[in-house]
Design an enzyme around this catalytic site. Structure first.
Site, PDB file in Angstrom:
ATOM      1  N   ARG A 198      -3.522   6.323   1.204  1.00 20.62           N
ATOM      2  CA  ARG A 198      -4.083   7.620   2.144  1.00 20.62           C
ATOM      3  C   ARG A 198      -2.970   8.145   3.086  1.00 20.62           C
ATOM      4  O   ARG A 198      -3.282   9.682   3.434  1.00 20.62           O
ATOM      5  CB  ARG A 198      -5.176   7.227   2.534  1.00 20.62           C
ATOM      6  CG  ARG A 198      -6.416   7.131   1.923  1.00 20.62           C
ATOM      7  CD  ARG A 198      -7.462   6.525   2.473  1.00 20.62           C
ATOM      8  NE  ARG A 198      -7.126   5.002   3.000  1.00 20.62           N
ATOM      9  CZ  ARG A 198      -7.726   4.040   3.524  1.00 20.62           C
ATOM     10  NH1 ARG A 198      -9.013   4.403   3.896  1.00 20.62           N
ATOM     11  NH2 ARG A 198      -7.525   2.869   3.815  1.00 20.62           N
ATOM     12  N   ARG A 211      -6.964  11.291  -5.384  1.00 19.02           N
ATOM     13  CA  ARG A 211      -8.476  10.605  -5.351  1.00 19.02           C
ATOM     14  C   ARG A 211      -9.409  11.607  -5.434  1.00 19.02           C
ATOM     15  O   ARG A 211     -10.410  11.292  -5.729  1.00 19.02           O
ATOM     16  CB  ARG A 211      -8.243   9.910  -3.920  1.00 19.02           C
ATOM     17  CG  ARG A 211      -9.543   9.055  -3.760  1.00 19.02           C
ATOM     18  CD  ARG A 211      -9.551   8.573  -2.059  1.00 19.02           C
ATOM     19  NE  ARG A 211     -10.159   7.498  -1.916  1.00 19.02           N
ATOM     20  CZ  ARG A 211     -11.638   7.504  -1.818  1.00 19.02           C
ATOM     21  NH1 ARG A 211     -12.240   8.503  -1.919  1.00 19.02           N
ATOM     22  NH2 ARG A 211     -12.384   6.412  -1.439  1.00 19.02           N
ATOM     23  N   TYR A 263     -14.796 -11.884   0.313  1.00 19.36           N
ATOM     24  CA  TYR A 263     -15.514 -10.628   0.151  1.00 19.36           C
ATOM     25  C   TYR A 263     -16.828 -10.842  -0.832  1.00 19.36           C
ATOM     26  O   TYR A 263     -17.895 -10.289  -0.674  1.00 19.36           O
ATOM     27  CB  TYR A 263     -14.550  -9.665  -0.734  1.00 19.36           C
ATOM     28  CG  TYR A 263     -13.589  -9.038   0.124  1.00 19.36           C
ATOM     29  CD1 TYR A 263     -13.941  -8.037   1.141  1.00 19.36           C
ATOM     30  CD2 TYR A 263     -12.359  -9.650   0.161  1.00 19.36           C
ATOM     31  CE1 TYR A 263     -12.854  -7.566   1.800  1.00 19.36           C
ATOM     32  CE2 TYR A 263     -11.295  -8.975   0.875  1.00 19.36           C
ATOM     33  CZ  TYR A 263     -11.536  -8.090   1.726  1.00 19.36           C
ATOM     34  OH  TYR A 263     -10.501  -7.534   2.779  1.00 19.36           O
ATOM     35  N   ARG A 303       0.772  -1.077   0.213  1.00 25.17           N
ATOM     36  CA  ARG A 303       0.012  -0.082   0.121  1.00 25.17           C
ATOM     37  C   ARG A 303       0.868   1.438   0.052  1.00 25.17           C
ATOM     38  O   ARG A 303       0.605   2.121   0.642  1.00 25.17           O
ATOM     39  CB  ARG A 303      -0.938   0.222   1.242  1.00 25.17           C
ATOM     40  CG  ARG A 303      -2.088  -1.263   1.170  1.00 25.17           C
ATOM     41  CD  ARG A 303      -3.298  -0.643   0.248  1.00 25.17           C
ATOM     42  NE  ARG A 303      -4.308  -1.776   0.362  1.00 25.17           N
ATOM     43  CZ  ARG A 303      -5.257  -1.767   0.960  1.00 25.17           C
ATOM     44  NH1 ARG A 303      -5.581  -0.925   1.649  1.00 25.17           N
ATOM     45  NH2 ARG A 303      -5.944  -2.951   0.825  1.00 25.17           N
ATOM     46  N   ASP A 321      -6.754  -2.916  -7.299  1.00 25.09           N
ATOM     47  CA  ASP A 321      -7.290  -3.379  -6.216  1.00 25.09           C
ATOM     48  C   ASP A 321      -7.527  -4.695  -6.416  1.00 25.09           C
ATOM     49  O   ASP A 321      -7.698  -5.249  -7.755  1.00 25.09           O
ATOM     50  CB  ASP A 321      -8.429  -2.782  -5.423  1.00 25.09           C
ATOM     51  CG  ASP A 321      -8.920  -3.311  -4.001  1.00 25.09           C
ATOM     52  OD1 ASP A 321      -8.365  -2.320  -3.380  1.00 25.09           O
ATOM     53  OD2 ASP A 321      -9.600  -4.183  -3.728  1.00 25.09           O
TER      54      ASP A 321
HETATM   55  C1  LIG Z   1      -7.682  -7.155   0.992  1.00 25.78           C
HETATM   56  C2  LIG Z   1      -7.240  -6.355  -0.028  1.00 25.78           C
HETATM   57  C3  LIG Z   1      -8.099  -5.278  -0.758  1.00 25.78           C
HETATM   58  N1  LIG Z   1      -7.204  -4.596  -1.736  1.00 25.78           N
HETATM   59  C4  LIG Z   1      -5.834  -5.372  -1.466  1.00 25.78           C
HETATM   60  C5  LIG Z   1      -6.102  -6.191  -0.700  1.00 25.78           C
HETATM   61  C6  LIG Z   1      -4.861  -7.151  -0.135  1.00 25.78           C
HETATM   62  C7  LIG Z   1      -3.795  -6.632   0.609  1.00 25.78           C
HETATM   63  C8  LIG Z   1      -4.191  -6.221   1.955  1.00 25.78           C
HETATM   64  O1  LIG Z   1      -4.501  -7.316   2.545  1.00 25.78           O
HETATM   65  O2  LIG Z   1      -4.310  -5.010   2.234  1.00 25.78           O
HETATM   66  C9  LIG Z   1      -4.750  -5.022  -2.338  1.00 25.78           C
HETATM   67  C10 LIG Z   1      -4.253  -3.693  -2.850  1.00 25.78           C
HETATM   68  N2  LIG Z   1      -5.351  -2.422  -2.700  1.00 25.78           N
HETATM   69  C11 LIG Z   1      -4.704  -1.321  -3.135  1.00 25.78           C
HETATM   70  C12 LIG Z   1      -3.444  -1.916  -3.789  1.00 25.78           C
HETATM   71  C13 LIG Z   1      -2.443  -0.895  -4.443  1.00 25.78           C
HETATM   72  C14 LIG Z   1      -1.010  -0.949  -4.598  1.00 25.78           C
HETATM   73  C15 LIG Z   1      -0.378  -0.591  -3.414  1.00 25.78           C
HETATM   74  O3  LIG Z   1       0.004  -1.529  -2.623  1.00 25.78           O
HETATM   75  O4  LIG Z   1       0.309   0.582  -3.091  1.00 25.78           O
HETATM   76  C16 LIG Z   1      -3.249  -3.195  -3.507  1.00 25.78           C
HETATM   77  C17 LIG Z   1      -2.030  -4.018  -3.647  1.00 25.78           C
HETATM   78  C18 LIG Z   1      -4.933   0.090  -3.226  1.00 25.78           C
HETATM   79  C19 LIG Z   1      -6.033   0.361  -2.445  1.00 25.78           C
HETATM   80  N3  LIG Z   1      -7.175  -0.150  -1.907  1.00 25.78           N
HETATM   81  C20 LIG Z   1      -8.311   0.415  -0.953  1.00 25.78           C
HETATM   82  C21 LIG Z   1      -7.378   1.656  -0.730  1.00 25.78           C
HETATM   83  C22 LIG Z   1      -7.899   2.670  -0.055  1.00 25.78           C
HETATM   84  C23 LIG Z   1      -9.131   3.238  -0.689  1.00 25.78           C
HETATM   85  C24 LIG Z   1      -9.299   4.886  -0.408  1.00 25.78           C
HETATM   86  O5  LIG Z   1      -8.619   5.490  -1.044  1.00 25.78           O
HETATM   87  O6  LIG Z   1     -10.167   5.298   0.432  1.00 25.78           O
HETATM   88  C25 LIG Z   1      -6.220   1.455  -1.501  1.00 25.78           C
HETATM   89  C26 LIG Z   1      -5.109   2.728  -1.340  1.00 25.78           C
HETATM   90  C27 LIG Z   1      -9.486  -0.005  -0.602  1.00 25.78           C
HETATM   91  C28 LIG Z   1      -9.536  -1.368  -0.174  1.00 25.78           C
HETATM   92  N4  LIG Z   1      -9.466  -2.439  -0.737  1.00 25.78           N
HETATM   93  C29 LIG Z   1      -9.483  -3.705   0.191  1.00 25.78           C
HETATM   94  C30 LIG Z   1      -9.965  -3.148   1.375  1.00 25.78           C
HETATM   95  C31 LIG Z   1     -10.440  -4.104   2.554  1.00 25.78           C
HETATM   96  C32 LIG Z   1     -10.214  -1.601   1.398  1.00 25.78           C
HETATM   97  C33 LIG Z   1     -10.635  -0.782   2.147  1.00 25.78           C
HETATM   98  C34 LIG Z   1      -9.570  -0.741   3.501  1.00 25.78           C
HETATM   99  C35 LIG Z   1      -8.467   0.217   3.232  1.00 25.78           C
HETATM  100  O7  LIG Z   1      -8.936   1.265   3.028  1.00 25.78           O
HETATM  101  O8  LIG Z   1      -7.460  -0.127   3.536  1.00 25.78           O
HETATM  102  C36 LIG Z   1      -9.595  -4.801  -0.404  1.00 25.78           C
END
Ligand SMILES: Cc1c2[nH]c(c1CCC(=O)O)Cc1[nH]c(c(CCC(=O)O)c1C)Cc1[nH]c(c(CCC(=O)O)c1C)Cc1[nH]c(c(C)c1CCC(=O)O)C2
Length: 358
Positions: free
Chosen positions: A32, A41, A155, A28, A78
């Site tokens: 944020r 965003r 999910y 990540r 994602d």
């Molecule tokens: C379970 C999972 C998800 N997404 C992802 C996983 C597996 C890795 C992990 O366990 O964290 C993978 C993921 N999600 C995102 C990336 C981008 C690349 C990176 O790592 O920089 C990657 C590799 C962007 C994201 N995906 C998400 C955000 C935040 C969204 C926002 O801008 O509000 C980002 C940057 C949203 C997201 N996406 C997901 C959730 C549960 C959430 C909400 C919780 C959170 O906000 O952390 C599903």
């Protein structure tokens, strides 16, 4: 291969070749905690607006690289793009987790699912990969990724996030054949998705099995590992993906590292609940390891971050095959300055560890 790469430390470490210092990237890393991410965003209007627009996705992928001396870029996207492309209707409310308009719980729901078209519904992901590769211009390699079938199923069945994903777990006991049909279509989708990312220019691939650790040992092998192994097998003979190192990351699955290493993948992600020295012994030189600083440590004082980074590096020791990372994703409240401190300490101490002057 990769002749044009200016920094190939990450790929060399994944191949367990000698490196000048330990490579680092952060799960990540585009997110944020970065004010510039929040600004983009805002312009995009929503998370999916950001992810589905290749220009925006490229912009946020490159943001952390402009700030920090990271050794890899990861595609901004994602894991839930696959279920979205299967028609489940994904949305992210600001500050909340993912939400699907539809769930998958019955035989009829599963029967409707098909492998999405990588040049259709998921074309925006491949367009982003191509654009990012062009803009990176060989600075560092680009990681493509997918969720694991098990984690995607969590999910899809729940319809969003959950503490324990008990709906799918109950289905595993009550209707195992139905769960296997769901995991099978997901495994075929994940393999096609990663192959398409490789064809578009990804230089390493990673599978996130965030919820594998919710399962006991036998169910983990049956419902999570089995399908990841199937995908590894398929990608290792795939025209586009076979040259690429594949990293498997199951959170909370420290007890399964030896079995995971036997899939034929190149590397395993390790979370902070497993000591890297023990993990290295468990995989017996078969794979590289990626990890494993507790992300919460990035909220501590700079001297604590430096000390704990050195502890992780010492735990792996002066052996080939270590990629430094967090044990899970960075959280929004982390001060970006702390990431700089971490990256610099890993590179500096990684050189010391190899006997080179700091
Ligand atoms: C379970 C999972 C998800 N997404 C992802 C996983 C597996 C890795 C992990 O366990 O964290 C993978 C993921 N999600 C995102 C990336 C981008 C690349 C990176 O790592 O920089 C990657 C590799 C962007 C994201 N995906 C998400 C955000 C935040 C969204 C926002 O801008 O509000 C980002 C940057 C949203 C997201 N996406 C997901 C959730 C549960 C959430 C909400 C919780 C959170 O906000 O952390 C599903």
């Amino acid at each position: 291969m990769n002749a044009a790469l200016k920094n190939d430390r990450f790929l060399r470490a994944l191949r367990r070749e000698p490196v000048d210092t330990t490579p680092i990237w952060v799960m990540r890393q585009a997110g944020r905690y970065l004010p510039e991410y929040r600004a983009t965003r805002e312009r995009a209007g929503s998370f999916m607006g950001l992810a589905q627009n290749p220009e925006f996705a490229c912009e946020v992928t490159l943001q952390p690289l402009a700030r920090f001396d990271l050794d890899a870029a990861i595609l901004f996207s994602d894991i839930l793009t696959i279920p979205d492309a299967m028609g489940l209707g994904l949305s992210f409310a600001q500050g909340e987790g993912p939400q699907f308009a539809r769930t998958v719980r019955t035989a009829a729901d599963v029967a409707q699912l098909t492998v999405p078209d990588m040049d259709g519904e998921l074309r925006y992901v491949m367009d982003a990969v191509r654009l990012i590769r062009r803009e990176l211009d060989g600075r560092v390699p680009l990681i493509g990724f997918s969720g694991s079938p098990w984690t995607l199923a969590c999910y899809m069945v729940e319809g969003g996030g959950s503490r324990d994903f008990a709906t799918l777990k109950a289905m595993c006991w009550d209707e195992p054949a139905l769960v296997h049909r769901l995991l099978d279509v997901l495994a075929r989708s994940v393999a096609a998705y990663l192959s398409a990312q490789a064809a578009a220019g990804a230089q390493a691939l990673m599978i996130f099995d965030t919820w594998g650790g919710l399962l006991g040992p036998a169910p983990f092998r049956e419902f999570s590992l089995h399908y990841m192994a199937q995908i590894v097998g398929e990608l290792n003979t795939d025209t586009h993906a076979r040259e690429l190192p594949l990293i498997l990351f199951s959170k909370g699955a420290g007890a399964h590292l030896a079995a995971m290493a036997d899939t034929g993948c190149a590397a395993l992600g390790v979370d902070w609940t497993t000591d890297l020295a023990a993990a290295r012994r468990a995989v017996a030189g078969k794979v590289a390891l990626q990890g494993n600083l507790d992300p919460a440590i990035l909220r501590a004082a700079p001297e604590v971050i430096r000390r704990e980074a050195r502890t992780v590096l010492d735990s792996y020791g002066n052996h080939p095959g270590h990629v430094f990372n967090l044990g899970h994703g960075i959280t929004p409240e982390v001060d970006p300055e702390h990431v700089r401190i971490l990256v610099d300490e890993v590179h500096t101490y990684g050189r010391v560890l190899r006997g080179a002057p700091a």
